[in-house]
Design an enzyme around this catalytic site. Sequence first.
Site, short mmCIF file in Angstrom:
data_model
loop_
_atom_site.label_atom_id
_atom_site.label_comp_id
_atom_site.label_asym_id
_atom_site.label_seq_id
_atom_site.Cartn_x
_atom_site.Cartn_y
_atom_site.Cartn_z
N HIS A 124 13.20 57.78 54.70
CA HIS A 124 13.43 57.05 55.96
C HIS A 124 12.09 56.70 56.62
O HIS A 124 11.89 55.56 57.07
CB HIS A 124 14.27 57.93 56.88
CG HIS A 124 14.63 57.30 58.18
ND1 HIS A 124 15.86 56.70 58.40
CD2 HIS A 124 13.94 57.15 59.35
CE1 HIS A 124 15.90 56.23 59.64
NE2 HIS A 124 14.75 56.49 60.24
N GLU A 125 11.17 57.67 56.67
CA GLU A 125 9.87 57.41 57.31
C GLU A 125 9.04 56.41 56.50
O GLU A 125 8.34 55.57 57.07
CB GLU A 125 9.10 58.73 57.49
CG GLU A 125 9.76 59.73 58.41
CD GLU A 125 10.10 59.15 59.76
OE1 GLU A 125 9.25 58.46 60.35
OE2 GLU A 125 11.23 59.38 60.24
N HIS A 128 10.01 52.96 57.39
CA HIS A 128 9.42 52.46 58.64
C HIS A 128 8.05 51.83 58.36
O HIS A 128 7.68 50.83 58.98
CB HIS A 128 9.26 53.60 59.64
CG HIS A 128 10.50 53.96 60.39
ND1 HIS A 128 11.30 53.00 60.99
CD2 HIS A 128 11.08 55.15 60.66
CE1 HIS A 128 12.33 53.60 61.59
NE2 HIS A 128 12.22 54.90 61.39
N GLU A 189 16.18 51.55 62.85
CA GLU A 189 16.76 52.77 62.29
C GLU A 189 17.75 52.44 61.19
O GLU A 189 17.77 53.08 60.14
CB GLU A 189 17.42 53.59 63.40
CG GLU A 189 16.44 54.25 64.35
CD GLU A 189 15.52 55.22 63.63
OE1 GLU A 189 15.93 56.35 63.35
OE2 GLU A 189 14.36 54.83 63.34
N ASP A 193 17.40 53.45 57.36
CA ASP A 193 18.49 54.17 56.69
C ASP A 193 18.83 53.51 55.36
O ASP A 193 18.92 54.17 54.31
CB ASP A 193 19.75 54.19 57.56
CG ASP A 193 19.63 55.11 58.76
OD1 ASP A 193 18.74 55.97 58.77
OD2 ASP A 193 20.43 54.95 59.71
#
Length: 474
Positions: A124-125, A128, A189, A193
């Site tokens: 997930h990070e 980003h 987000e 995801d």
Amino acid sequence: MLIRSLLIFSLLCNPLAASELPDLGEVSRQYFSDQEEQTLSRTIMRDIYADPQYLDDPEIEAYLENLGYRLVSVSSRNQRDFTFFVIQDHSINAFALPGGNIGVHTGLLLTAQNESELASVLGHEIAHVTQNHIARMVAAQSQSYWPTVAALALALLASRANPNVAGAAIASTQALSIQNQLNFTREYEREADRIGFETLAKAGFDPRGMPSFFNKLQRANRLSDTNAPAYLRTHPLTSERIADMEARAESTPYVQIASSIDFHLVRARLRAEDGTPQDAVKTFKAELLDKRYSQASAAQYGLVLALLRARNFTAAETEVQKLVSIPKERSPMIASLNARVAQEAGQNERALDRYRIAVAAYPGYRPILYGYADALFNANKARESVTFVETQLSLWPHDRRLWRLAAQAHSKLGQRLQSHRALAEAFALAGNLVGAIEQINLGVKAGDGGFQELSAAETRRREWIELEKSQKKQ
């Protein structure tokens, strides 16, 4: 220092309505260039490396890097460099920073019950970062970004002399709430995801790890109205997002994925440092006696580390030999610990023998390389240590720990220019250009280097001075 860096970063991350977001790509880069991002990255990492909360543990960092790059390698945008680091904090959190820097709290490592859950957070990070979410945020508020950072910089300078004055100045820049300003938008987000889920599956992890872990966070949030997990404060979680992840998981074939031995060893490593050494020894002995463990080798590994903390070297040697004799359990972390036990007991030749075997078995595992170089130094073999480290630096020239080991060995040999030059390289790689320039100046003044060494040092000094000047202009 870590908080100061996060305050600067928080100004980049004000939540924005989805309609205000620019398209992914070059549009964002005209407001926040690669050079500006790298400048900010160096500033943030300089403060993180100097902060007491930064956990300087090469073994855990090596594990996270291996796990992280396993995910990055199957990402659609895998050209970026990443740095993974650990923060000593019991809260459950992880965060992405400019420059591909990803921090993980020790609380997250201990809370994840399997490797797929941990990988889901890292995926997930990483998303980003690969989706340029930070640059896109900056682009959307480009008109106010730099004046606000300038105002906050004054507050940070004031904090060195008067924390109360700094608090007022920070308030004036509207940076009171770090958590709120670090929040990613719902669109970001959902995007992280989706991409993180796909990356998790491609990398060979159980994609069910993502909804499983986020459900745990949601339950923890319900149980505590006033102390929500830190990850939820920076990554708003909704029932809709969890439902979407669960639906994705249901559509994928079920495959049982076992966690690696290193995942269990890292968790045991952290637990062995908790509480007093005596309490840690009792805990792991009880687990082994009652067979209350998820992984026997990890419990044995934790016991050895706890015994080293208690400085019971005889017992540590006995227990580490039990560990290395466990069949089918092979890990560079175990080989490294076997050598470390001998080294901490002052048995230099035995330590060197074990390190030589470990280096041959795991030539690319840098924590073992660090240990071997240090063992050579402690055995009064500084020249061999220099030769070994310089060979490794030819492979990993951007490794700040190798440069520090080189500085140590050169200093032992009385080679002042080379020692200061190596330490300067370590400072520069940690983002501390001022420290690097100071060290290279000392090296040049030492006057004990040859013409080529002096010329190389002068070249590096000019490069760092120009780089520092360019950073001040931004």
